[in-house]
Design a protein around this motif. Structure first.
Motif, PDB file in Angstrom:
ATOM      1  N   HIS A   1     -17.822  89.476  -9.373  1.00  6.37           N
ATOM      2  CA  HIS A   1     -18.571  88.536 -10.212  1.00  6.37           C
ATOM      3  C   HIS A   1     -19.463  87.645  -9.344  1.00  6.37           C
ATOM      4  CE1 HIS A   1     -19.400  86.061 -13.705  1.00  6.37           C
ATOM      5  NE2 HIS A   1     -18.923  84.990 -13.125  1.00  6.37           N
ATOM      6  N   GLY A   2     -18.976  87.310  -8.139  1.00  7.29           N
ATOM      7  CA  GLY A   2     -19.789  86.569  -7.186  1.00  7.29           C
ATOM      8  C   GLY A   2     -19.380  85.118  -7.016  1.00  7.29           C
ATOM      9  N   ALA A   3     -19.970  84.485  -6.031  1.00  5.90           N
ATOM     10  CA  ALA A   3     -19.785  83.055  -5.773  1.00  5.90           C
ATOM     11  C   ALA A   3     -21.012  82.311  -6.274  1.00  5.90           C
ATOM     12  CB  ALA A   3     -19.578  82.807  -4.284  1.00  5.90           C
ATOM     13  N   TYR A   4     -20.807  81.093  -6.737  1.00  7.95           N
ATOM     14  CA  TYR A   4     -21.882  80.265  -7.302  1.00  7.95           C
ATOM     15  C   TYR A   4     -22.437  79.392  -6.176  1.00  7.95           C
ATOM     16  CZ  TYR A   4     -24.143  77.589 -11.093  1.00  7.95           C
ATOM     17  OH  TYR A   4     -25.043  77.011 -11.964  1.00  7.95           O
ATOM     18  N   PHE A   5     -23.715  79.578  -5.843  1.00 10.61           N
ATOM     19  CA  PHE A   5     -24.324  78.905  -4.687  1.00 10.61           C
ATOM     20  C   PHE A   5     -25.452  77.995  -5.174  1.00 10.61           C
ATOM     21  CE2 PHE A   5     -26.904  78.252  -0.975  1.00 10.61           C
ATOM     22  CZ  PHE A   5     -26.046  78.337   0.116  1.00 10.61           C
ATOM     23  N   VAL A   6     -25.345  76.705  -4.863  1.00 13.74           N
ATOM     24  CA  VAL A   6     -26.304  75.693  -5.318  1.00 13.74           C
ATOM     25  C   VAL A   6     -27.062  75.126  -4.122  1.00 13.74           C
ATOM     26  CG1 VAL A   6     -26.594  73.482  -6.525  1.00 13.74           C
ATOM     27  CG2 VAL A   6     -24.812  75.084  -7.261  1.00 13.74           C
ATOM     28  N   GLU A   7     -28.373  75.061  -4.226  1.00 16.90           N
ATOM     29  CA  GLU A   7     -29.206  74.346  -3.256  1.00 16.90           C
ATOM     30  C   GLU A   7     -29.586  73.002  -3.861  1.00 16.90           C
ATOM     31  OE1 GLU A   7     -31.751  77.754  -0.882  1.00 16.90           O
ATOM     32  OE2 GLU A   7     -32.502  77.043  -2.811  1.00 16.90           O
ATOM     33  N   ALA A   8     -29.474  71.945  -3.068  1.00 14.64           N
ATOM     34  CA  ALA A   8     -29.754  70.609  -3.594  1.00 14.64           C
ATOM     35  C   ALA A   8     -30.386  69.740  -2.514  1.00 14.64           C
ATOM     36  CB  ALA A   8     -28.469  69.961  -4.113  1.00 14.64           C
ATOM     37  N   GLN A   9     -30.904  68.589  -2.935  1.00 14.81           N
ATOM     38  CA  GLN A   9     -31.503  67.625  -2.018  1.00 14.81           C
ATOM     39  C   GLN A   9     -31.099  66.226  -2.455  1.00 14.81           C
ATOM     40  OE1 GLN A   9     -35.812  67.528  -1.914  1.00 14.81           O
ATOM     41  NE2 GLN A   9     -35.821  66.888   0.235  1.00 14.81           N
ATOM     42  N   ILE A  10     -30.764  65.385  -1.475  1.00  7.78           N
ATOM     43  CA  ILE A  10     -30.408  64.000  -1.761  1.00  7.78           C
ATOM     44  C   ILE A  10     -31.432  63.090  -1.096  1.00  7.78           C
ATOM     45  CG2 ILE A  10     -28.832  63.792   0.224  1.00  7.78           C
ATOM     46  CD1 ILE A  10     -27.035  62.051  -1.610  1.00  7.78           C
TER      47      ILE A  10
END
Length: 447
Positions: free
Chosen positions: A96-105
């Motif tokens: 099913h996979g891993a959930y990968f998030v790109e973000a910026q603070i």
């Protein structure tokens, strides 16, 4: 502070999981684990002098691509982390996979770490982003890569507690870093160890019973961070040792700090209620090194059990608390640990849970856990070791201990009801040994 989500991606193993490995069996301890994701957040300082926003963004994208590519390769060996929890006893390893998030603070790393408020740290976890949290239970593994304005970044790794304890999560990140660095010798897991070690059982509402024992109720809680430097830890241990009976060994740093924090919380509760009352401390105990023979350090699963100790409310001296903690841990090691194996071990766990459930639910329960034994600052993805590592665990009545980058200091994260914490953070005995949320940046920490 504000976090902006840049993208969300699903990372699948680069090689499909074979059909004969499709079903991953959980152990009885996995079944009893609460259904939330535990998280480690690693902060890395940029080695670049780049100040141009375009170049910083370009480097961030390169890092993200490298992390996603190496994660895809890592999931081949850690294939249950790419699956889905299907029922109380199995994970479907369906890629099913891993959930990968790109973000910026919108801040600099040095400013973030100068006073790392728990609510700000929580922003970097993928489980707190509204959209990510909605799908969290559909994924065993979630990752968030967050860029700071200066080019530094944080990597938050969240894995379902149904398959991992802190040691398992560390092993997974170790495996990922070894792939990312292209090490000749990869870190690989020992899988399916838990189910063969402690077979699953038919349990109604698996996980809820254990969670209700260790973290009862829905409270208005607050989390605070206290840091103890080497000098203050030594002074605390000397104070406790001076009051202990002749022949008793000096307490460990973990025992001393656990006793100090637990005493402060008990005193606050007593002050609010007006009278002492029984409190149970559940100390998370790693079974791997306590079994005979020891279990592999890289065995994946919830290979921990709480060693529970009852404090009647009249034990108010630190040396008394430490003596009780040590006594219960010794009894657990000598009398209980090696009984927790095979079918008999699973049956024993179920029986003890049923026998203690009613009694413990009527008392105040606190949980303490230590990650001090894990070399968290050796996790290098190829851009150097982290400058700070933490594990936000915002569950009620929990004490979490971690070593700092210097290695000789320890930081404690403690979550309590707001009215209890209001007294704890003003506790003179505690503050004589601890600093309340000092800088976490190594070059600026003056503990």
């Amino acid at each position: 502070m504000k976090v902006n989500i840049i993208s969300r991606n699903i990372i699948k193993p680069c090689i499909p999981t074979p059909l004969h490995l499709r079903t991953y069996k959980l152990s009885i301890l996995d079944q009893l684990a609460p259904s939330f994701h535990s998280t480690l957040i690693l902060f890395y300082q940029s080695n670049s002098n780049q100040k141009d926003n375009h170049n910083i963004a370009s480097q961030f994208l390169e890092k993200s691509h490298h992390l996603q590519d190496s994660l895809s390769k890592t999931l081949v060996n850690f294939y249950p982390f790419a699956g889905q929890v299907r029922d109380s006893s199995t994970i479907d390893c369906n890629d099913h996979g891993a959930y990968f998030v790109e973000a910026q603070i919108n801040c600099q790393l040095i400013d973030f770490l100068s006073k790392p408020e728990p609510e700000n740290v929580l922003l970097l976890s993928p489980t707190t982003d509204p959209k990510s949290s909605k799908v969290a239970l559909d994924y065993v593994l979630l990752v968030q890569l967050t860029a700071f304005n200066c080019g530094s970044f944080a990597i938050a790794v969240s894995a379902s507690h149904k398959i991992n304890d802190a040691s398992s999560l560390f092993t997974f990140i170790q495996g990922w870093t070894s792939v990312a660095r292209r090490d000749a010798k990869l870190v690989v897991p020992e899988l399916n160890y838990g189910a063969s070690f402690l077979p699953p059982r038919e349990i109604q509402n698996a996980g809820m019973k254990e969670q209700s024992l260790l973290n009862p109720g829905n409270f208005h809680c607050i989390t605070k961070r206290f840091v103890f430097n080497a000098t203050k830890i030594a002074a605390l241990k000397a104070k406790i040792a001076s009051a202990m009976e002749h022949g008793q060994h000096s307490p460990s740093s973990v025992d001393a700090l656990t006793a100090l924090l637990f005493k402060s919380a008990m005193a606050a509760n007593r002050s609010i209620s007006g009278s002492p009352f029984p409190t149970v401390l559940h100390h998370a105990t790693n079974l791997r090194a306590r079994m005979n023979p020891p279990l592999p350090a890289n065995a994946i699963g919830n290979l921990i059990r709480p060693s529970s100790m009852l404090f009647k409310g009249n034990e108010t001296e630190l040396h008394e608390l430490v003596a009780n903690i040590r006594k219960q841990l010794a009894e657990f090691n000598d009398e209980m640990a090696n009984k927790l194996k095979g079918d008999e071990g699973s049956d024993l766990i179920c029986r003890l849970l049923m026998e203690s459930g009613g009694l413990l639910s009527s008392m105040t329960n606190m949980t303490s856990t230590s990650l001090c034994q894990l070399p968290l600052y050796n996790l290098d993805f190829g851009w150097g070791n982290p400058v700070w590592v933490t594990s936000p665990l915002y569950l009620p009545n929990v004490i979490l201990l971690l070593r700092t980058k210097q290695g000789d200091a320890i930081e404690a994260w403690i979550t309590l009801e707001e009215n209890v914490m209001a007294l704890v953070e003003r506790d003179e005995e505690l503050l004589a040994f601890a600093s309340l949320n000092p800088s976490a940046f190594p070059n600026h920490s003056r503990l």
